[in-house]
Scaffold this motif. Structure first.
Motif, PDB file in Angstrom:
ATOM      1  N   ARG A   1       0.833  -1.209   0.000  1.00 53.79           N
ATOM      2  CA  ARG A   1       0.000   0.000   0.000  1.00 53.79           C
ATOM      3  C   ARG A   1       0.863   1.253   0.000  1.00 53.79           C
ATOM      4  O   ARG A   1       0.584   2.240   0.682  1.00 53.79           O
ATOM      5  N   ALA A   2       1.938   1.191  -0.787  1.00 49.76           N
ATOM      6  CA  ALA A   2       2.898   2.291  -0.842  1.00 49.76           C
ATOM      7  C   ALA A   2       3.220   2.616  -2.299  1.00 49.76           C
ATOM      8  O   ALA A   2       3.058   1.792  -3.201  1.00 49.76           O
TER       9      ALA A   2
ATOM     10  N   VAL B   1      -8.330   3.210   0.519  1.00 49.63           N
ATOM     11  CA  VAL B   1      -9.616   3.467   1.168  1.00 49.63           C
ATOM     12  C   VAL B   1      -9.887   2.329   2.132  1.00 49.63           C
ATOM     13  O   VAL B   1      -9.880   1.158   1.736  1.00 49.63           O
ATOM     14  N   ASN B   2     -10.116   2.664   3.398  1.00 52.86           N
ATOM     15  CA  ASN B   2     -10.387   1.643   4.425  1.00 52.86           C
ATOM     16  C   ASN B   2      -9.296   0.570   4.462  1.00 52.86           C
ATOM     17  O   ASN B   2      -9.569  -0.632   4.480  1.00 52.86           O
TER      18      ASN B   2
ATOM     19  N   ALA C   1     -10.450  10.382   0.233  1.00 47.73           N
ATOM     20  CA  ALA C   1     -11.452  11.035   1.084  1.00 47.73           C
ATOM     21  C   ALA C   1     -12.732  11.302   0.305  1.00 47.73           C
ATOM     22  O   ALA C   1     -13.849  11.127   0.817  1.00 47.73           O
ATOM     23  N   ALA C   2     -12.605  11.717  -0.957  1.00 43.10           N
ATOM     24  CA  ALA C   2     -13.785  11.964  -1.780  1.00 43.10           C
ATOM     25  C   ALA C   2     -14.554  10.671  -2.030  1.00 43.10           C
ATOM     26  O   ALA C   2     -15.798  10.665  -2.063  1.00 43.10           O
ATOM     27  N   LEU C   3     -13.836   9.567  -2.212  1.00 42.37           N
ATOM     28  CA  LEU C   3     -14.494   8.276  -2.421  1.00 42.37           C
ATOM     29  C   LEU C   3     -15.292   7.855  -1.186  1.00 42.37           C
ATOM     30  O   LEU C   3     -16.403   7.318  -1.296  1.00 42.37           O
ATOM     31  N   VAL C   4     -14.732   8.076  -0.010  1.00 40.78           N
ATOM     32  CA  VAL C   4     -15.441   7.764   1.228  1.00 40.78           C
ATOM     33  C   VAL C   4     -16.724   8.583   1.310  1.00 40.78           C
ATOM     34  O   VAL C   4     -17.793   8.083   1.681  1.00 40.78           O
ATOM     35  N   ARG C   5     -16.634   9.870   0.936  1.00 37.50           N
ATOM     36  CA  ARG C   5     -17.825  10.725   0.948  1.00 37.50           C
ATOM     37  C   ARG C   5     -18.867  10.234  -0.049  1.00 37.50           C
ATOM     38  O   ARG C   5     -20.068  10.156   0.265  1.00 37.50           O
TER      39      ARG C   5
END
Length: 446
Positions: free
Chosen positions: A100-101, A130-131, A162-166
């Motif tokens: 995840r890098a 995400v998550n 962050a936009a995807l989470v929203r």
């Protein structure tokens, strides 16, 4: 490129040169906050990366099952734009998913690269996490990228996450607001909106209003858990009816009231589909669905008027069923009169029934109404068991304080159990008439 994309890039380019990269990142954040869907977000991410670090090409991809599929790309003409990268075709993808890098080609040159990246001097792939899982990748190529440039792309990826989470949260909220939590059907607001859209299209629009008969008795006798299960089953029946009429919207209005909004189908077709669906999927515990349909063809041109007309039609059906109960034979009727009335009402119902099971169910329902019981059950002998198999149930309780009697007859492996409230129901003449009606249902041509 469409006008929206051109205008968005033009707005980015109009940012004064004196504005720092931090200011540009703030502008990117505002652009991402305005995205309403994933495709739009992928496009904005790609275009913002172009403005921030001037790469040779940018690919925004979605990772599912170890496969990265392109969502949006900004590339020279002639470059492919819809690749799917896999962990086998691009082993470095496995490393990105595990770590995840960010991967940079100058740090991992021993890894093979997709053909689209192989001819570029420098490649960078930044995960969108995400998550705690890699949702996608922002991959770019160019002549050179400094550490600050890579860090900017990582910031864009974090803003995209962050936009995807929203977006996911907004989707879930809208889903919850528009869905009845018990049945999974749409709610009244969705039904109203669907009706408005259908009427505006100019196509014939039908509204089917439904009411559940017998829910109170189920709640009182078996508990509200069984009542909720009954409502879920009604939701399933309405969902099946909607599937038989593609384009329809099934909704729970509230309590035991449901509706179906059907655009583009005639009233006769809707009526036939509803009748067949309800016949194929009877409800348990003697419950039933009273329903009525109204069409926009005629005087009912507004949504409220159409709903009222369908509700009136449903109420008329419900009252007609209650009147049939009231017209059941009186307690003092002699057996011969009861048998005659039973055959007189049952035979037309049998003739109108479709298929063997449909005829038997129609007979059982008519007999239950005639004998004042309301509820009925159709069973079939099972070769593997001594207990008959329940094939169908229907009707609704009579509403009397005392539980109704049950009249049972068996013919050629079929058995029907009919609720009855009059004293002569069990007389041999009555059961013989009922048995004859079952035989007619099994052999209508004889």
């Amino acid at each position: 490129m469409d006008d929206v994309a051109v205008n968005r890039r033009a707005r980015l380019r109009r940012v004064p040169a004196a504005v720092s990269r931090v200011g540009l990142v703030a502008l990117v954040a505002r652009r991402l906050r305005g995205c309403q869907e994933i495709g739009e977000l992928a496009q904005v991410v790609a275009e913002c990366v172009v403005e921030l670090v001037s790469p040779h090409q940018v690919v925004v991809s979605r990772v599912v099952d170890d496969r990265a599929r392109t969502l949006w790309s900004v590339r020279p003409a002639g470059e492919p734009s819809d690749e799917v990268w896999t962990t086998s075709s691009w082993p470095v993808l496995r490393r990105i998913l595990d770590d995840r890098a960010t991967w940079r080609s100058w740090d991992g040159g021993r890894f093979a690269a997709p053909q689209a990246l192989a001819d570029s001097p420098v490649a960078v792939s930044v995960p969108v996490v995400v998550n705690a899982a890699v949702w996608g990748l922002v991959t770019l190529t160019g002549e050179a990228f400094d550490d600050d440039g890579v860090a900017l792309v990582e910031v864009v990826a974090a803003l995209a996450a962050a936009a995807l989470v929203r977006l996911d949260f907004d989707h879930q909220v809208q889903h919850m607001l528009a869905e009845d939590p018990l049945t999974g059907l749409a709610d009244r607001r969705v039904a109203d909106a669907a009706a408005e859209t259908a009427l505006e299209s100019g196509a014939e629009t039908c509204i089917v209003m439904c009411d559940v008969d017998g829910l109170k008795q189920v709640n009182d006798q078996l508990g509200h858990g069984e009542g909720d299960e009954l409502l879920r089953l009604v939701g399933d029946v309405l969902r099946r009816a909607a599937e038989a009429l593609p384009g329809s919207t099934a909704a729970r209005i509230g309590g035991d009231e449901f509706c179906l909004v059907v655009p583009g189908w005639s009233k006769s077709t809707v009526t036939q589909a509803m009748s067949q669906t309800l016949a194929d999927h009877p409800l348990p515990h003697g419950a039933a669905i009273s329903w009525g349909v109204a069409s926009s063809v005629g005087e009912h041109t507004g949504v409220s008027s159409l709903f009222r007309a369908a509700d009136f039609a449903q109420y008329h059906v419900k009252r007609a069923r209650a009147r049939r109960r009231q017209l059941a034979l009186p307690q003092g009727a002699d057996p011969a009169t009861t048998a005659q009335q039973l055959l007189g009402r049952a035979v037309p119902a049998v003739v109108a029934g479709r298929g063997q099971l449909g005829r038997i169910c129609a007979l059982a329902a008519t007999a239950a109404d005639t004998l004042g019981g309301g509820e009925w059950t159709v069973l079939r002998d099972d070769d593997t068991s001594t207990v008959p198999l329940v094939v169908a149930r229907g009707g609704s309780p009579s509403g009397d304080d005392d539980p109704p009697r049950t009249v049972t007859v068996a013919v050629e492996g079929w058995r029907i159990e009919v609720g009855a409230s009059i004293e002569t129901s069990h007389h041999p003449q009555v059961t013989a008439a009922l048995r004859a009606a079952v035989y007619i249902a099994l052999h209508p041509a004889e």
